[in-house]
Design a protein around this motif. Structure first.
Motif, PDB file in Angstrom:
ATOM      1  N   ARG A 130       6.379   1.218  -4.447  1.00  0.00           N
ATOM      2  CA  ARG A 130       6.246   1.133  -3.140  1.00  0.00           C
ATOM      3  C   ARG A 130       5.246   0.299  -3.081  1.00  0.00           C
ATOM      4  O   ARG A 130       5.741  -0.788  -2.152  1.00  0.00           O
ATOM      5  CB  ARG A 130       5.687   2.808  -3.182  1.00  0.00           C
ATOM      6  CG  ARG A 130       4.732   2.563  -1.414  1.00  0.00           C
ATOM      7  CD  ARG A 130       4.215   3.800  -1.549  1.00  0.00           C
ATOM      8  NE  ARG A 130       2.848   3.151  -0.128  1.00  0.00           N
ATOM      9  CZ  ARG A 130       3.171   3.631   0.616  1.00  0.00           C
ATOM     10  NH1 ARG A 130       4.071   4.562   1.447  1.00  0.00           N
ATOM     11  NH2 ARG A 130       2.268   3.804   2.296  1.00  0.00           N
ATOM     12  N   ARG A 236      13.288   4.370   1.282  1.00  0.00           N
ATOM     13  CA  ARG A 236      12.614   4.961   0.771  1.00  0.00           C
ATOM     14  C   ARG A 236      14.383   5.281   0.414  1.00  0.00           C
ATOM     15  O   ARG A 236      14.991   6.070   0.953  1.00  0.00           O
ATOM     16  CB  ARG A 236      12.104   5.945   0.518  1.00  0.00           C
ATOM     17  CG  ARG A 236      11.485   6.300  -0.788  1.00  0.00           C
ATOM     18  CD  ARG A 236      10.607   7.597  -0.721  1.00  0.00           C
ATOM     19  NE  ARG A 236      10.915   8.726   0.017  1.00  0.00           N
ATOM     20  CZ  ARG A 236      10.269   9.600   0.540  1.00  0.00           C
ATOM     21  NH1 ARG A 236       9.111   9.682  -0.689  1.00  0.00           N
ATOM     22  NH2 ARG A 236      10.353  10.624   1.373  1.00  0.00           N
ATOM     23  N   GLU A 266      12.865  12.902   7.523  1.00  0.00           N
ATOM     24  CA  GLU A 266      12.190  12.227   6.155  1.00  0.00           C
ATOM     25  C   GLU A 266      11.429  10.917   6.510  1.00  0.00           C
ATOM     26  O   GLU A 266      11.371  10.230   6.232  1.00  0.00           O
ATOM     27  CB  GLU A 266      12.794  12.873   5.530  1.00  0.00           C
ATOM     28  CG  GLU A 266      11.927  12.404   3.777  1.00  0.00           C
ATOM     29  CD  GLU A 266      12.456  13.255   2.790  1.00  0.00           C
ATOM     30  OE1 GLU A 266      13.956  12.835   2.729  1.00  0.00           O
ATOM     31  OE2 GLU A 266      11.916  13.503   1.428  1.00  0.00           O
ATOM     32  N   TYR A 270       8.490   9.307   6.954  1.00  0.00           N
ATOM     33  CA  TYR A 270       7.821   8.260   5.870  1.00  0.00           C
ATOM     34  C   TYR A 270       8.177   6.896   6.227  1.00  0.00           C
ATOM     35  O   TYR A 270       6.326   6.430   5.809  1.00  0.00           O
ATOM     36  CB  TYR A 270       8.800   8.022   4.302  1.00  0.00           C
ATOM     37  CG  TYR A 270       8.343   6.984   3.681  1.00  0.00           C
ATOM     38  CD1 TYR A 270       7.073   7.433   2.416  1.00  0.00           C
ATOM     39  CD2 TYR A 270       8.458   5.588   3.610  1.00  0.00           C
ATOM     40  CE1 TYR A 270       6.735   7.009   1.437  1.00  0.00           C
ATOM     41  CE2 TYR A 270       8.338   5.150   2.304  1.00  0.00           C
ATOM     42  CZ  TYR A 270       7.568   4.944   1.545  1.00  0.00           C
ATOM     43  OH  TYR A 270       7.147   4.779   0.799  1.00  0.00           O
ATOM     44  N   THR A 273       4.132   6.568   7.705  1.00  0.00           N
ATOM     45  CA  THR A 273       2.817   6.210   6.963  1.00  0.00           C
ATOM     46  C   THR A 273       2.842   4.997   5.920  1.00  0.00           C
ATOM     47  O   THR A 273       1.888   4.320   5.228  1.00  0.00           O
ATOM     48  CB  THR A 273       3.150   7.406   5.759  1.00  0.00           C
ATOM     49  OG1 THR A 273       4.673   6.784   4.966  1.00  0.00           O
ATOM     50  CG2 THR A 273       3.754   8.440   5.811  1.00  0.00           C
TER      51      THR A 273
END
Length: 406
Positions: A130, A236, A266, A270, A273
């Motif tokens: 990440r 991701r 999802e 993400y 964030t």
């Protein structure tokens, strides 16, 4: 504070983004606060030396208060305390900070409460996938500085029965709180021209993910638009694979594109964030605009922020003073309380907070600490950054440690 859930099903259209955004503002009956403290770690005898994560980890003690210890990419140490009523949350985290501080001191290390590394260059120690993708997206020098050289206080507040009111207060009081607790005036061993050099770093990053969320009077709708219009940082693929997005496309572009994999719920969760506005909703409010503080001062910062946003009477008393200056984010970061308008607003805000804190359960000792901070910094128009600028020959003079760590 319960995290949001997200299903791994493709999103149909922007209405599901709106649903997600509304979920971020669901009312809550509780009035809890959670605090996340970041600190820079220095070698006591070699201030300009980078301290390895292994050395810090070896020194860390067990924590009785239940705080979680993690590291930021440059080796900044973060303590995340359990959420609870203000007195309990502060007491538990303060005990853990004291334990960490003592253990680091015994190992020849310093727990430094300052918002921007004042002397060391930015060097990344964590190499997780990440962070690799984030570093590529954000670039140098400011992305690297943000990831490796900054430290902040994050105050997490329940939304209460009127989430829109607390959302509005968190923004209205943002510039004055940023100015009052500005604490990062140095970089490369000299003044950087800002009272909050940490905020100056953030101001140079992608504005689609760091600017305040625009306000139309409907916070959930505004957050939905912000989510859609923010650039994609990375996608991701799985827990160990992150694909950087380099073409400038936004989440809206991905959602409306023809062909290819469609984003899922999802993916949206993400994506949220990776956005860092000064105030971020996550089913609670994340207040993200405060510089890291001296280990003895951070409870003052949290208490004042809590009182102004959570206590209706304090907010009403201070809002009239703050409202005309709610967009002075840049002035607050550059000038701190040296700006006469922000100084006058800070005086009104601290008066309101001092009256409110006993209602919030604050001890007489904490109220006294807030009053002492107001006398030293607010009444004189001197943000904590001014104390750092006053230290001669920083950082070679040993006196710097008392300014940043006590």
């Amino acid at each position: 504070m319960i995290g949001l859930t997200a299903e791994s099903t493709p999103l149909r259209d922007a209405s599901e983004v709106a649903d997600f955004a509304r979920h971020c503002f669901r009312p809550a009956a509780a009035d809890r606060v959670g605090v996340e403290l970041e600190f820079l770690i220095f070698d006591r005898t070699e201030v300009a030396r980078q301290v390895s994560l292994a050395r810090i980890e070896r020194a860390l003690p067990e924590l009785a208060g239940g705080s979680r210890l993690t590291f930021e990419p440059g080796g900044q140490l973060e303590l995340s305390g359990p959420a609870g009523p203000l007195p309990e949350a502060l007491a538990r985290l303060a005990g853990d900070v004291a334990a960490v501080r003592a253990a680091l001191r015994a190992a020849g290390l310093v727990l430094a409460g300052i918002g921007l590394d004042p002397v060391r260059p930015a060097r990344r120690q964590l190499r997780e996938p990440r962070y690799e993708a984030m570093a590529e997206f954000l670039g140098v020098p400011y992305g690297q500085l943000m990831m490796c050289s900054t430290a902040s206080i994050q105050v997490n507040l329940d939304l209460g029965e009127r989430p829109a009111a607390r959302w509005d207060r968190a923004h209205a009081f943002g510039p004055v709180l940023m100015a009052a607790f500005a604490n990062s005036p140095l970089s490369d061993g000299r003044p950087c021209g800002w009272m909050s050099g940490r905020q100056a770093v953030w101001d140079h990053l992608d504005p689609t993910r760091t600017s305040p969320v625009p306000a139309s009077g409907d916070p959930a709708a505004d957050w939905a638009e912000y989510l859609l219009d923010a650039r994609l940082m990375l996608v991701r693929e799985d827990e160990q694979s992150y694909r950087p997005v380099r073409d400038g496309s936004t989440f809206r572009d991905w959602l409306t594109a023809d062909g290819g994999r469609r984003p899922t719920a999802e993916d949206l969760a993400y994506h949220a964030t990776t956005l860092f506005p000064p105030v971020r909703p996550r089913g609670w409010l994340e207040i993200r605009y405060l510089d890291a503080q001296h280990p003895a001062i951070w409870p003052v910062c949290v208490a004042v922020t809590h009182a102004l946003i959570m206590d209706d009477r304090a907010a009403d008393a201070a809002m009239a003073a703050a409202e005309p200056y709610r967009r002075l984010w840049g002035v607050a970061a550059r000038c701190g309380l040296a700006d006469p308008h922000l100084r006058r607003v800070a005086e009104a805000c601290f008066r309101a907070a001092l009256e409110a804190l006993p209602r919030c359960g604050a001890s007489p000792g904490l109220v006294g600490e807030v009053a002492a901070f107001a006398d030293r910094h607010v009444s004189t128009g001197r943000s904590p950054a001014s104390d750092l600028l006053d230290v001669p020959n920083w950082p070679s003079d040993e006196g710097w440690e008392s300014t940043t760590t006590g």
